[in-house]
Every structure is written in C-alpha cells, then in structure tokens.
Design a protein around this motif. Structure first.
Motif, PDB file in Angstrom:
ATOM      1  N   ILE A   1       1.123  -1.336  -0.138  1.00 18.19           N
ATOM      2  CA  ILE A   1      -0.398  -0.494   0.361  1.00 18.19           C
ATOM      3  C   ILE A   1       0.932   0.946  -0.222  1.00 18.19           C
ATOM      4  N   GLN A   2       0.486   1.794  -0.927  1.00 22.72           N
ATOM      5  CA  GLN A   2       1.150   3.647  -1.281  1.00 22.72           C
ATOM      6  C   GLN A   2       0.067   4.311  -0.963  1.00 22.72           C
ATOM      7  N   LEU A   3       0.358   5.406  -0.071  1.00 18.52           N
ATOM      8  CA  LEU A   3      -0.689   6.292   0.398  1.00 18.52           C
ATOM      9  C   LEU A   3      -1.027   7.497  -0.908  1.00 18.52           C
ATOM     10  N   GLY A   4      -0.005   7.470  -1.028  1.00 15.41           N
ATOM     11  CA  GLY A   4      -0.005   9.351  -2.253  1.00 15.41           C
ATOM     12  C   GLY A   4       0.822   8.630  -3.312  1.00 15.41           C
ATOM     13  N   GLN A   5       0.365   9.922  -4.168  1.00 16.07           N
ATOM     14  CA  GLN A   5       0.684   8.739  -5.700  1.00 16.07           C
ATOM     15  C   GLN A   5       2.205   9.232  -6.196  1.00 16.07           C
ATOM     16  N   LYS A   6       2.554  10.416  -5.281  1.00 17.90           N
ATOM     17  CA  LYS A   6       3.952  10.718  -6.026  1.00 17.90           C
ATOM     18  C   LYS A   6       4.869   9.902  -4.967  1.00 17.90           C
ATOM     19  N   ALA A   7       5.439   8.252  -6.218  1.00 11.84           N
ATOM     20  CA  ALA A   7       6.446   7.935  -4.526  1.00 11.84           C
ATOM     21  C   ALA A   7       8.068   8.192  -4.202  1.00 11.84           C
ATOM     22  N   GLY A   8       8.334   8.638  -3.301  1.00 14.17           N
ATOM     23  CA  GLY A   8       9.752   8.938  -3.051  1.00 14.17           C
ATOM     24  C   GLY A   8       9.306   8.759  -1.528  1.00 14.17           C
ATOM     25  N   ASN A   9      10.590   9.460  -0.742  1.00 14.47           N
ATOM     26  CA  ASN A   9      11.188   8.596   0.517  1.00 14.47           C
ATOM     27  C   ASN A   9      10.008   8.721   1.829  1.00 14.47           C
ATOM     28  N   ASP A  10       9.357  10.004   0.975  1.00 16.30           N
ATOM     29  CA  ASP A  10       8.621  10.501   2.473  1.00 16.30           C
ATOM     30  C   ASP A  10       7.254   9.625   2.124  1.00 16.30           C
ATOM     31  N   ASN A  11       6.872   8.938   1.456  1.00 14.31           N
ATOM     32  CA  ASN A  11       5.939   8.531   0.645  1.00 14.31           C
ATOM     33  C   ASN A  11       5.669   6.517   0.250  1.00 14.31           C
ATOM     34  N   PRO A  12       6.267   5.944   2.407  1.00 11.10           N
ATOM     35  CA  PRO A  12       6.410   4.580   1.937  1.00 11.10           C
ATOM     36  C   PRO A  12       5.902   4.016   1.270  1.00 11.10           C
ATOM     37  N   ILE A  13       6.149   2.105   1.017  1.00  9.97           N
ATOM     38  CA  ILE A  13       5.000   2.012   0.695  1.00  9.97           C
ATOM     39  C   ILE A  13       5.286   0.801   1.765  1.00  9.97           C
ATOM     40  N   PHE A  14       3.866   0.130   2.857  1.00 18.95           N
ATOM     41  CA  PHE A  14       3.734  -0.248   3.692  1.00 18.95           C
ATOM     42  C   PHE A  14       3.125  -1.742   3.625  1.00 18.95           C
ATOM     43  N   LEU A  15       4.212  -2.471   4.011  1.00 17.26           N
ATOM     44  CA  LEU A  15       3.792  -4.107   3.934  1.00 17.26           C
ATOM     45  C   LEU A  15       3.043  -4.571   4.899  1.00 17.26           C
ATOM     46  N   PRO A  16       2.423  -5.803   4.593  1.00 18.36           N
ATOM     47  CA  PRO A  16       1.820  -6.869   5.705  1.00 18.36           C
ATOM     48  C   PRO A  16       3.551  -6.974   7.017  1.00 18.36           C
ATOM     49  N   THR A  17       4.240  -6.892   6.337  1.00 15.76           N
ATOM     50  CA  THR A  17       5.153  -7.415   6.869  1.00 15.76           C
ATOM     51  C   THR A  17       5.727  -6.266   7.961  1.00 15.76           C
ATOM     52  N   ASP A  18       5.480  -4.900   7.704  1.00 16.26           N
ATOM     53  CA  ASP A  18       5.781  -4.128   8.563  1.00 16.26           C
ATOM     54  C   ASP A  18       4.639  -3.867  10.377  1.00 16.26           C
ATOM     55  N   SER A  19       4.972  -3.272  10.666  1.00 14.04           N
ATOM     56  CA  SER A  19       4.576  -3.794  12.564  1.00 14.04           C
ATOM     57  C   SER A  19       3.331  -3.111  12.260  1.00 14.04           C
TER      58      SER A  19
ATOM     59  N   LYS B   1      -5.996  13.188  11.115  1.00 14.62           N
ATOM     60  CA  LYS B   1      -4.267  13.513  11.000  1.00 14.62           C
ATOM     61  C   LYS B   1      -3.815  13.175   9.682  1.00 14.62           C
ATOM     62  N   PRO B   2      -2.427  13.555   9.026  1.00 11.94           N
ATOM     63  CA  PRO B   2      -2.052  13.221   8.032  1.00 11.94           C
ATOM     64  C   PRO B   2      -0.913  11.722   8.350  1.00 11.94           C
ATOM     65  N   PRO B   3      -1.652  11.609   6.678  1.00 15.30           N
ATOM     66  CA  PRO B   3      -0.326   9.846   6.740  1.00 15.30           C
ATOM     67  C   PRO B   3       0.992  10.029   7.066  1.00 15.30           C
ATOM     68  N   PRO B   4       1.012   9.278   7.535  1.00 13.02           N
ATOM     69  CA  PRO B   4       2.913   8.786   7.865  1.00 13.02           C
ATOM     70  C   PRO B   4       3.069   9.601   7.210  1.00 13.02           C
ATOM     71  N   LYS B   5       5.111   9.869   6.986  1.00 12.10           N
ATOM     72  CA  LYS B   5       5.800  10.099   5.979  1.00 12.10           C
ATOM     73  C   LYS B   5       6.593   9.165   6.912  1.00 12.10           C
ATOM     74  N   GLU B   6       6.796   8.124   7.205  1.00 15.69           N
ATOM     75  CA  GLU B   6       7.980   7.292   7.918  1.00 15.69           C
ATOM     76  C   GLU B   6       7.661   6.060   8.540  1.00 15.69           C
ATOM     77  N   LYS B   7       8.191   4.784   8.848  1.00 20.43           N
ATOM     78  CA  LYS B   7       7.223   4.001   8.958  1.00 20.43           C
ATOM     79  C   LYS B   7       7.518   3.229  11.167  1.00 20.43           C
ATOM     80  N   ASP B   8       7.331   3.131  11.608  1.00 21.07           N
ATOM     81  CA  ASP B   8       7.315   3.002  13.140  1.00 21.07           C
ATOM     82  C   ASP B   8       7.162   4.053  13.643  1.00 21.07           C
TER      83      ASP B   8
END
Length: 686
Positions: free
Chosen positions: A342-360, A587-594
């Motif tokens: 899952i990517q929450l924004g249309q523009k790929a980048g470091n502040d728009n992480p791709i979330f995965l089932p293996t994340d927290s 709240k705005p979407p998270p820009k980083e994980k964890d």
C-alpha cells in the motif's frame, strides 16, 4: 342509444379517496360523449380509498375506436380534496374491455386526459386526435420538468438545470413539495423516511454523543454505540465486520464484494509511480515471483488517483486529510484476495513509504484505514451518487420529457424512475448542500466535493456502466469468489432477455428504430444533458439498430436497480463499524514507518460526534421502507391486459424468483445477498 360501461378504480394509497364530483368524457375516432358526472347523489358513496365503482355512459351512437378518456373534478360543498385514480376500465357496446391507466392525482378544477393502454410508436399513432395528444403531453411535461434559463428567455426554451458545471444536469425543483404529486414520495414512504432519520439522531443527542468532539478512548467504546444501533436483521453481518475488519483476507474481500466492487482491476504492469520490488513482496508471494504472478493474472491493483491533490474538509473545527492510495493485491492459491503493498500517495518518494504486511501491526493497520477512508470518498460520490443517483435522474428526466404515455419505452421504464426525482432533491438538500451531512461530517465535503464529482464525471464511460463490458475491461472474468460479478451477470442477462422481448415486439426492424423521432430525442437529451456531449464516453447520440437500443435500455434498468442496490444496501453493514469505513481522518498520513501507536490510530479516526452522525446517515440509506417495490414488481398496469409485454413481465418475474436458488450465497460465511432480487429496488428510491 349505445351504452359504455365505465369502471373506476380508486387507489389504495393513503388519502387516495375524495368526496369531490368526478366527471368523465369518452373520445373516439368518430365522436365524443357528453361530459357526465359519475355520482350525482347528494349522499353519495364518493370515491373512497380502494373503491371500485361502475357507471354507465349513454351515447347516441358508437364513438368509434376509443382514443382517450378525459377526467375532471369539482369540489363537493367547497371541499377541495385530491383524488388518486388507479385506472379506468371501459366496456364498449361490442363487449371489448379497454384499459386506461392513470395512477395520478386529480385536483379540483383540474383535467386529466388518459390514453388507452395499447402502446404505439409515434409513426403508428396516425389518428390526428391521438397525434395532437402526444404532442400536447410532451409540451406539458417539458414545461413541468424544465425551467426558463436566463440565457434562453428569447425563445422561452425549457431546459434542464445546471446544478454544478461539469456534472450531469438535473431537474430544477428546489423542494420535493414543488414537484407534481405523481412523482413525489407516497405518504407512507415520507413518514418512514422522516421517522428513520429522526430516531437515529434523537437517540444520539439524548446521550450527548452527536455533538461530541472527543476522541474515542478505545474500540470498546465504539462497540457499545454499534450494539445500540444494530438490528436483528443485520446483526450477524455487522458482528462479522467488527470481528474481521482488520484481517487482510476481509480487507481484500471487500474489493470484490464490498460497497465498491468496481475499482479493482487486473495488473499486468506496475504503474511507474508505484515502485514495488520483488524484495518487498517476497514474504507475501512465497516462492513465487511478482513478475511471474502478474503474467499468470494473479496480481491486482486498486488506484484511488481520482483523489490526488484534493484537500480535506474541516469537520468540527479540525482539518481532515484525504489520500490517493495505490493498493497491490495478490489472489493466492487458496483463492483469497490479499493486500501485499500500500502506498498512500500518488507521488513515489522517501516521504511516501510503501507499507507492507511485514511492517509493524499498527503501521499496516493504519495504512489499511487510510485506504478504507479513500474508499468512503470515492464510493459515496462517484460510484453511489454519480453513477447511480445522478445517472438515474438523467434517465428519469429524459423519459418524462421525451416519451409520451403511449410509448412502449415509457411504459417499460416507468417502474424504474419511481421516486428518483424526490430522493435526489433530498440528497442535494440534506447530504451535499452547505449544511448537508456529507459537507459537515466527511473529509470530501466542502469546496473539493464538486471537484471530485467533476473528475468522476469526466471519467464516466458507457462501457463502465455496462456490467459485461466493465468486467472485461478490468480483466476480472476469471477471478474467484467475485459474487458481485456472478450475481450481477445473472441479473443483467435476465433484464436483457426481458427488455429484448418487449422492445422487439414493437420495433420490428432497425428502420423502426431510426424513424422513431421520440426515441431519438430521448437518447439525444441523455447524451447532451447526462454526458455533456462528450463523444469519448461512448454513449450513443442516436440509435440505428434494435440491438443497440436493447443494450442501452438494459443498462438503464440495471443502473437504477441492481447497480444501485450493490453500492447502497450494505452501507450500514460494512460502515456501521466505523474503522472499516471512516468518513474522514484527522491526521496526515505517516511519512515514515515505525511511528504509529494504538493512540495514534484513535487520534486519526473520526471523533465521536462525526462517527454517530455518519452512522445515522448510513443506517438511513440502508433502510428498506414499507413502500418498497423490488425488482420485477409492477404494481401499475400500463400495458394491455393479456398483451405480449404482460406475458413477458410474468416470465421476467418467474426468472427473478428462481435466481436466489441459483446464486446460493446464503451458505457463505458472510452471505452476499445485495443482489438477491428481493433486496433490489426497482428504482433509485433511497
């Protein structure tokens, strides 16, 4: 002297009867009768609700072939009360029984002209009296369902209203009370609607919840509110959603059989702005490679790019946030549709992480919540409001303005445009107006609401409204457990067979279609006012062949009935548990994980007041009123008794009645019953 026997059927709806004097006049090809009062006795029976009364009309000679019946009314002792007439049956001196459908209100000092039930195309109605009646009826309808725009005052052209530039045009009535009585809700449905809405919010206000800006303290608090608002009919469904909403299997299931099963599509190549790598998804795919699975047709994409760049509304003084996610899904060997990225924004980048089932667990849970919130916005405005309500209004307006009552297509479509005008006026006044529920309590309300609707309208195509074409375009014929597709196609085919039977009875050749000027005006208005003259939509501008007409009319009926049911009827079932269908996020979407915690999730979800208001609206929209006409129910007789269309209606009803036994979805762990004909309204009426 010859005698005509007239049998008058008063409607059974509330307040249908009258004490007024009712007059009748018969018009034939040779002559017309004198106007006759049907009940002269001072202490007469009147025309009470549900009554059937027979009278005799004496004429000096035969009137010839009967063309129409004229009814009029005058008050009794100054009492001006309306009368609802179902139909008039006239038995001629030759013992022929002729039906004159009415199903309208008649007020004092008003007149109604009723054509007999035999359907005819405009070039078949050769009698000059009949021709003049067709023309007058359409002129009256275009005046009733149109208004004089300031741009057209020179020629007094009656036009549709432009509600918002870039959207399908609409009827011009500001209030349902301003409309003709025959297109308004019945008294029963009005009471049902107001009662259901009132009881929802009154209960919440008494508990002090409706105006609360507090954050939910825990999911247990949500559970208490949900328990108080579920009923026995939907309790099992709601319980299932509450228990499984956070599971990947159910998250993926909803793309196929949830409220918005029309967005998911087969993915043969990843979008450039969604840089998912083999390394990211290796745990989800096991030994399988992403590229290989795409070639096999097991990878799917859901893209909410329509929301890109839209700014969230302000609710309860707090800014809401909209995202435009991309969701990658995998149909595994167990036939389960699972999210793998899952990517929450249309523009790929470091502040728009791709979330995965293996994340927290909390990171992955929050990412899925943002997707479900995006689904709320796109579902309610595009797939629900635009593609069913506004489209149905376009079909309703075009039908009322261009097809007179003798036209077979008017008779065929009438059950499928019932109440549509009023429900859409109420939607504009109570949902998307400046003080409407969508505006006040959702992220997509406010200034960006019309922008999203314009984007949705610009993306609308004919093929997307035709289920077989839409399934093909999205590459979903072979995906397993797609109940929306399977049940929808069964309904589409049953409707198609019925429509084909009726229309080919009247249109014997493509030439008949081409020379039906009323039909050509009908489709032209739909193309111009509904699809804004955009040739790219694929909507026909005219009809050249019977098969094209049959397909289009099938789409019209399917949209107003089955398609609306699929996106409307389960709103409380899927959305009553708010985290599964949040109307906005704070709240705005998270820009980083964890960085996400349980408290972060609760602070992101809608507040208490927003939740209960949204819950009340979803409950109302999912309710079935006592004035419910399921698909295939024809409570009004518009075709000749014993005619081919009447036989086809009976066959249509039999086919629909057998469908629940064929789909067998009640045996599933979560039964899919939204396209069971008993749960499908004939028209967009809620």
């Amino acid at each position: 002297m010859v005698t005509y026997e007239v049998t008058v059927h008063t409607g059974t709806r509330a307040l249908a009867g009258t004490t007024s004097y009712i007059y009748i006049q018969l018009r034939g090809t040779e002559a017309e009768s004198e106007e006759k009062i049907l009940d002269q006795a001072y202490f007469s029976l009147g025309f009470s609700e549900g009554s059937v009364r027979t009278f005799k009309v004496e004429c000096k000679a035969s009137l010839g072939e009967l063309i129409h019946v004229k009814l009029s009314s005058k008050p009794f002792m100054g009492l001006d009360n309306q009368w609802y007439c179902n139909k008039i049956l006239v038995t001629t001196p030759e013992d022929d029984e002729i039906l004159f459908p009415c199903y309208r209100w008649l007020g004092c000092e008003e007149k109604l002209v009723l054509r007999h039930a035999k359907a005819s195309l405009v070039f078949q109605d050769t009698n000059p009296i009949a021709q003049r009646h067709r023309m007058r009826q359409l002129e009256e309808r275009q005046e009733i369902f149109g208004f004089v725009d300031s741009k057209h005052r020179v020629n007094e052209q009656r036009v549709w209203k432009v509600y918002v530039e870039g959207l399908p045009h609409a009827n011009h009535y500001e209030s349902a009370l301003d409309m003709p009585a025959e297109v308004r809700f019945s008294y029963t449905k009005t009471i049902d609607f107001l009662y259901n809405l009132g009881t929802q919010l009154i209960a919440m206000k008494l508990e002090g919840l409706a105006d609360s800006k507090m954050t939910w303290g825990s999911f247990n608090e949500l559970d208490r509110i949900l328990c108080e608002n579920r009923n026995k009919t939907i309790a099992c469904f709601v319980d299932y959603v509450q228990e499984h909403w956070d599971e990947d299997e159910f998250f993926g299931y909803q793309f196929l059989n949830g409220l918005c099963p029309m967005m998911i599509q087969r993915c043969s190549k990843l979008p450039e702005n969604f840089p998912v790598t083999e390394e990211m998804v290796k745990d989800s795919l096991g030994r399988n490679r992403l590229e290989v699975e795409m070639k096999k047709g097991n990878i799917f994409l859901c893209d909410y790019k329509m929301l890109d760049g839209l700014v969230g509304n302000e609710v309860h003084g707090r800014k809401q946030y909209l995202t435009a996610p991309l969701v990658l899904l995998y149909c595994d060997s167990n036939d389960m549709m699972l999210p793998i990225a899952i990517q929450l924004g249309q523009k790929a980048g470091n502040d728009n992480p791709i979330f995965l089932p293996t994340d927290s667990k909390t990171d992955w849970q929050l990412a899925k919540i943002y997707v479900r919130a995006a689904e709320f916005s796109v579902h309610e405005l595009d797939f629900h409001l635009l593609r069913t309500h506004l489209m149905a209004e376009v079909f309703t307006m075009a039908t009322l303005r261009n097809l007179p009552s003798p036209h077979p297509l008017y008779k065929l479509l009438l059950p499928h445009i019932r109440y549509t005008h009023q429900i859409n006026i109420m939607a504009r006044n109570q949902l998307i107006s400046n003080d409407g529920s969508i505006t006040l309590y959702t992220a997509v309300g406010g200034d960006y609401l019309p922008k999203l609707l314009r984007r949705a309208t610009a993306s609308l195509t004919y093929s997307s409204l035709c289920l077989p074409d839409n399934i093909s375009e999205r590459g979903l014929w072979k995906v397993p457990n797609y109940h929306y597709r399977d049940d929808g196609m069964k309904l589409w085919n049953i409707i198609y067979e019925f429509v084909e039977g009726v229309l080919t009875h009247y249109y014997k050749s493509d030439g008949d279609v081409k020379k039906d000027s009323e039909l050509q005006c009908w489709i032209k208005e739909i193309f111009c006012k509904g699809f804004l003259k955009r040739k790219s939509t694929g909507i026909p501008q005219s009809f050249q062949a019977v098969k094209d007409l049959v397909k289009f009319v099938t789409m019209v009926i399917f949209t107003a009935s089955a398609q609306h049911a699929s996106v409307n009827n389960g709103q409380f079932e899927f959305g009553g548990w708010m985290p599964n269908f949040p109307s906005g996020l704070r709240k705005p979407p998270p820009k980083e994980k964890d960085q996400t915690t349980k408290d972060t999730i609760l602070e992101t979800l809608p507040d208490v007041g927003t939740t209960v208001h949204t819950m009340a609206v979803l409950r109302l929209l999912s309710s079935i009123s006592s004035d419910h006409y399921p698909l295939g129910d024809f409570p009004e007789e518009w075709f000749e008794v014993g005619s081919v269309p009447c036989k086809l209606i009976k066959k249509f009803q039999e086919d629909l009645k057998s469908l629940p036994d064929l789909i067998k979805n009640t045996k599933l762990e979560l039964p899919y019953t939204f396209l069971d004909p008993e749960n499908v309204d004939n028209s967009v009426a809620i």
